[in-house]
Design an enzyme around this catalytic site. Structure first.
Site, PDB file in Angstrom:
ATOM      1  N   GLY A 630       5.989  11.057  -5.392  1.00 15.00           N
ATOM      2  CA  GLY A 630       7.011  12.081  -5.567  1.00 15.00           C
ATOM      3  C   GLY A 630       8.138  11.591  -6.439  1.00 15.00           C
ATOM      4  O   GLY A 630       8.295  10.387  -6.679  1.00 15.00           O
ATOM      5  N   ASP A 747      21.201  21.587   4.590  1.00 15.88           N
ATOM      6  CA  ASP A 747      20.331  21.649   3.411  1.00 15.88           C
ATOM      7  C   ASP A 747      18.878  21.938   3.816  1.00 15.88           C
ATOM      8  O   ASP A 747      17.949  21.288   3.361  1.00 15.88           O
ATOM      9  CB  ASP A 747      20.412  20.349   2.620  1.00 15.88           C
ATOM     10  CG  ASP A 747      19.877  20.506   1.195  1.00 15.88           C
ATOM     11  OD1 ASP A 747      19.817  21.658   0.712  1.00 15.88           O
ATOM     12  OD2 ASP A 747      19.525  19.492   0.578  1.00 15.88           O
TER      13      ASP A 747
END
Length: 953
Positions: A630, A747
């Site tokens: 990632g 978030d």
């Protein structure tokens, strides 16, 4: 100086771009269509001011102009377009504007039941997308435009009950997709074009009550799907073509009063023919002796010149309701086998009208059930009626099998109660004395296939409620009445479900039901034929319901998302420029290293291991690219294997990134004391020299966002999506109620929800999290934390964005957006569209299933609808209108219990007594059973999905 100048020039440009973007979102309807709507309004007279909001300055698609329904998404030209004009029954007069042609995406044009005059503009033919042309019940005149025959997508043309004149255009034979020609009750003249035989899709041809003439085209038998041929009350020449016995699918043949001559063709070859009306013609010869279909309900051959005996083929027709042979010259005996070979139930009736013939006897027994009415007046046998004991058959009689009917409501057992004003007892409710607010509907069957309604009442209730997706008990037929045609007019009431806590339909359900009537989405029925909506009355609690489709204007959340996105873009560009300039400057001047400049924060936290750089390098093969799974603006994520064999995800910040020591320390401190099966576990960290790394448990199935992407190889099923939603909600509930002190995540997003090898969802990334408020000196706990706005555009609570007040409901909003992603597969913000606005628009217009992600395959609609409702409530703009996280978990658990067994196998089901509280199931819970095993995921799918905490949002 150059850096400041660059930023000074760049930021105003971006700000202007943002302003233009928001401005464009506030005016989305194509300008040509806006002008066309104004032209349509100018050409109409509106005595009741129903179109008053067409005069304002708002945008038609985003300001709920009456009767204007637009597409939910912009077209390739970047504009919204009008999809439907629904202006039925508004007492409008005036004329139809040629500017209607400007609606190049229009699918439904509905002006039914008004007083509009003038001709149909030929320009309507330019609307090539048009599917329903609904102009019946007006005062339109003039001929049918030839150009209408070139509409490639037209499904239905309804111009009945006007004053249309002139011939039928031959061009109509080109309407290959049209299924319904409803042109009855006009003044259309000339001959039916033989070219109509080329219509491949036509099922209903209703041309009764016009001035048609000439010969009936023998070629019509070639229409492969024709079900109803209704041509009553015209002025044809010649005979009924013998080719009509080849109409293999015909259900109804009605040629009453058409001046036809000659013999009756043999119709016994039409397998499912159920209704034959050839009355009031000049047909001669004998009645064909071949047996008609067992489906036949009505045979009317009255008022002709038929001779010969009554054939025995009328015996044993189990559904026959009416046999009318009166006013002919029939001779011989009346065969009693017509009624003796029948078994009747309580609702069935049989009318046998043999009046005014030359019948002299009745063969067989005279006994007949009470359900049978026999009329023999005007026959020779009535002269000796007393001797034959048939006097009761020889008295004057008129009327149909049934003309009117009413349903009475028995409230004997409910007298001790009374319903509030505008509510009434739901007669068919399984709960006695259930008070509810009904919807009142005027409804008419335009060409039913029977003469008596009571035997088909139960079948009709099943047909209509299943078509509307309602329970049978929600429908009450208040009354029915046969009208000229014959047509069957009904007064219906629709009641909400008895378990509805408000005892009334919500606005979305009202819109959905109405749109099914007006959009003809209720499937056709062979026996009931075509229908029409006469009215849809709203009173009581529904009188203020806006039926004119939901507002699609931008909510505070959408505006906040766009503005925040612009601000983020501005900040990012400015930061990039600054970094580039500083790097160029650093090449020329030596600078102290990061290690010498930073004020290192010592970290020593129990339960979290401090790793050395060497250990991290060894675990990742020296951070080899093959280990990378990632990447984000914060740096890269690597799959690592520790010395003890533990597989981990290592998030490594790039040198020079914008990671803050505070966020780095915050995440370590928080995760070190949070322990929940639906939160990602922190294993350790590395903070040496210029390196910052966080070490997490490895999540082999990556992020939820990965699996909602169109590129996902294995789309998530509905059960998997609901399970992920519930797992995520339980993790957030733990943060809000059981963490000490409680925590606001701040978030939550699909890329911060990770999936382990068994697709168990775990919430990640606590870099922006804040501790919940603590009690003040008086013991009062504030309801919010005042803080600068941070988060991700599209997920950001609009109240938090505007007020800087962070609450637990801010997380609820963000999780609600994730729920919408699970349901639709959409991104929160994409091409200027906001997922909350798009789903709200679809939901309020009754079209919610049109935005459900098709990749999830089949799903239980009731469960999905409840899930949608919960997600929308979570995403309300007003903080206090959102549910708490505990309520979210409870509702998701209830939905999970409702999931069909086929969707939630025993190994998947995990709602147990333990889940009735906020305490998660133990590790041995059935939730651990995988939906997809780790071995089924390819190497490219082994993406950690550990989310950035280094770069500020």
């Amino acid at each position: 100086m150059s850096t400041a100048l660059t930023i000074y020039i760049l930021l105003p440009l971006i700000t202007i771009t943002c302003f233009l973007q928001v401005q464009s979102q506030l005016q989305l309807t194509h300008p040509l269509e806006v002008n066309a709507l104004r032209s349509v309004r100018t050409s109409l007279q509106d005595p009741f001011n129903n179109l008053r909001n067409w005069n304002n300055r708002g945008d038609p698609c985003t300001s709920n102009w009456t009767g204007v329904l637009c597409f939910n998404t912009t077209a390739t030209d970047g504009y919204l377009h009008v999809r439907e004009l629904q202006l039925l029954n508004m007492n409008l007069s005036g004329t139809l504007s040629p500017e209607l042609a400007r609606f190049s995406y229009l699918q439904i044009l509905d002006f039914m039941w008004n007083k509009i005059s003038g001709s149909i503009p030929k320009e309507v033919a330019n609307i090539t997308s048009l599917e329903l042309l609904l102009l019946n019940g007006n005062q339109l005149t003039g001929p049918l435009p030839e150009e209408l025959g070139f509409l490639p997508n037209l499904d239905r043309i309804q111009i009945d009950q006007n004053h249309i004149s002139g011939p039928l255009p031959k061009s109509f034979a080109l309407l290959n997709k049209t299924k319904h020609f409803h042109m009855n009750n006009n003044s259309i003249s000339g001959q039916i074009p033989a070219e109509f035989s080329r219509l491949p899709s036509l099922v209903h041809l209703l041309l009764d009550n016009n001035n048609l003439s000439g010969f009936l085209p023998p070629e019509l038998y070639r229409m492969p799907n024709l079900l109803i041929l209704q041509l009553d009350n015209n002025h044809f020449d010649g005979t009924i073509p013998t080719t009509y016995n080849n109409m293999s699918k015909l259900l109804k043949l009605s040629l009453r009063n058409c001046s036809l001559q000659g013999p009756i063709p043999d119709l016994s070859t039409i397998a499912n023919l159920g209704y034959v009306d050839l009355s009031w013609n000049q047909l001669n010869g004998s009645i064909p002796s071949n047996r008609l279909s067992d489906d036949v309900t009505t045979i009317d051959l009255s008022n002709n010149k038929l001779t010969g005996p009554i054939p025995t083929n009328f015996s044993g027709l189990s559904r026959l309701q009416r046999l009318s042979l009166d006013n002919n010259s029939l001779i011989g005996s009346v065969p009693s086998t017509i009624w003796q070979n029948r078994t009747f139930n309580a609702t069935e009736r049989l009318l046998l009208d043999f009046q005014d013939n030359m019948l002299s006897n009745i063969s067989g027994s005279l006994e007949h059930p009470a359900n049978v009415t026999i009329r023999l007046q005007g026959n020779p046998l009535c002269v000796v009626s007393s001797r034959l004991n048939i006097t009761q058959f020889c008295v004057p009689q008129n009327g149909s099998v049934d003309t009117v009917g009413n349903s009475t409501i028995s409230s004997t057992i409910c007298l001790s109660q009374s319903c509030p004003e505008d509510y009434e007892y739901a007669p068919e409710s399984p709960v006695p004395c259930f008070c509810a607010a009904p919807l009142t509907v005027g409804y008419r069957l335009k060409s039913p296939g029977f003469s008596s309604f009571p035997p088909y009442k139960s079948m009709f209730e099943t047909y209509l409620t299943s078509g509307l997706h309602l329970e049978i008990y929600q429908l009450h037929i208040v009354s029915f009445q046969w009208e000229e045609g014959p047509r069957l007019k009904m007064h219906l009431k629709l009641f909400p479900k008895f378990n509805n806590s408000t005892n009334e339909f919500n606005n979305s359900e009202v819109r959905r039901i109405r749109s099914m009537f007006t959009g003809w989405t209720i499937p056709d029925s062979n026996i009931f034929g075509p229908y029409e909506l006469l009215n849809f009355i709203l009173s009581g609690p529904y009188k203020n319901v806006v039926l004119d489709f939901p507002k699609s204007g931008m909510s505070k959340g959408a505006v906040a998302g766009i503005v925040l996105g612009c601000i983020a873009s501005s900040a990012t560009l400015a930061a990039i420029i600054t970094i580039l300039i500083l790097r160029r400057h650093m090449k020329k001047h030596s600078a102290p290293s990061r290690k010498r400049l930073m004020s290192k924060i010592p970290i020593k936290i129990d339960g979290v291991k401090a790793f050395t750089f060497e250990e991290m390098a060894l675990a990742t093969n020296n951070f080899d690219n093959s280990s990378q799974v990632g990447q984000g603006g914060y740096g890269k994520v690597y799959k690592g294997i520790l010395a003890d064999g533990t597989v981990v995800a290592i998030k490594r910040a790039l040198e020079g990134s914008l990671q803050g020591e505070r966020e780095f320390l915050t995440e370590i401190e928080l995760l070190s004391r949070l322990h929940h099966r639906n939160l990602v576990s922190l294993i350790g960290y590395c903070d040496v020299d210029d390196e910052q790394m966080l070490v997490y448990e490895f999540m082999p199935n990556g992020t939820l966002r990965d699996h909602l992407s169109v590129k996902s190889k294995e789309p998530l099923s509905s059960a998997m999506r609901l399970r992920i939603a519930l797992s995520s909600a339980k993790g957030i509930l733990y943060l809000h109620t059981e963490a000490d002190p409680p925590i606001f995540h701040r978030d939550i997003k699909a890329s911060n929800i990770l999936l382990d090898s068994k697709f168990t969802a775990k919430v990640a990334d606590f870099g922006l999290s804040r501790l919940a408020p603590v009690p003040d000196f008086e013991g009062t706990v504030p309801g919010h934390v005042s803080t600068v706005v941070k988060g991700t555009p599209g997920y950001l609570d609009p109240e938090y964005f505007l007020t800087h007040k962070l609450t637990d409901r801010s997380d609820v909003y963000s999780l609600g957006v994730v729920f919408l992603e699970l349901l639709t597969g959409m991104h929160p913000i994409s091409h200027g569209k906001n997922i909350v606005r798009e789903v709200n628009t679809a939901y309020q217009s009754g079209m919610i299933f049109s935005v459900i992600d098709g990749r999830m395959g089949s799903y239980p609609s009731e469960c999905i609808e409840k899930f949608v409702n919960l997600a929308i409530r979570c995403c309300r703009d007003e903080t206090d209108s959102r549910p708490s996280m505990a309520e979210v978990v409870r509702e998701l658990e209830n939905i999970w219990v409702m999931m069909p067994e086929s969707d939630t196998t025993p190994s998947e089901s995990f709602v147990t007594d333990a889940t009735k509280s906020s305490t998660p199931p133990s590790s041995s819970s059935a939730m651990e059973a995988p939906f997809i095993s780790a071995s089924e995921v390819s190497g490219s799918d082994l993406v950690s999905g550990v989310i950035p905490t280094i770069a500020p949002r």
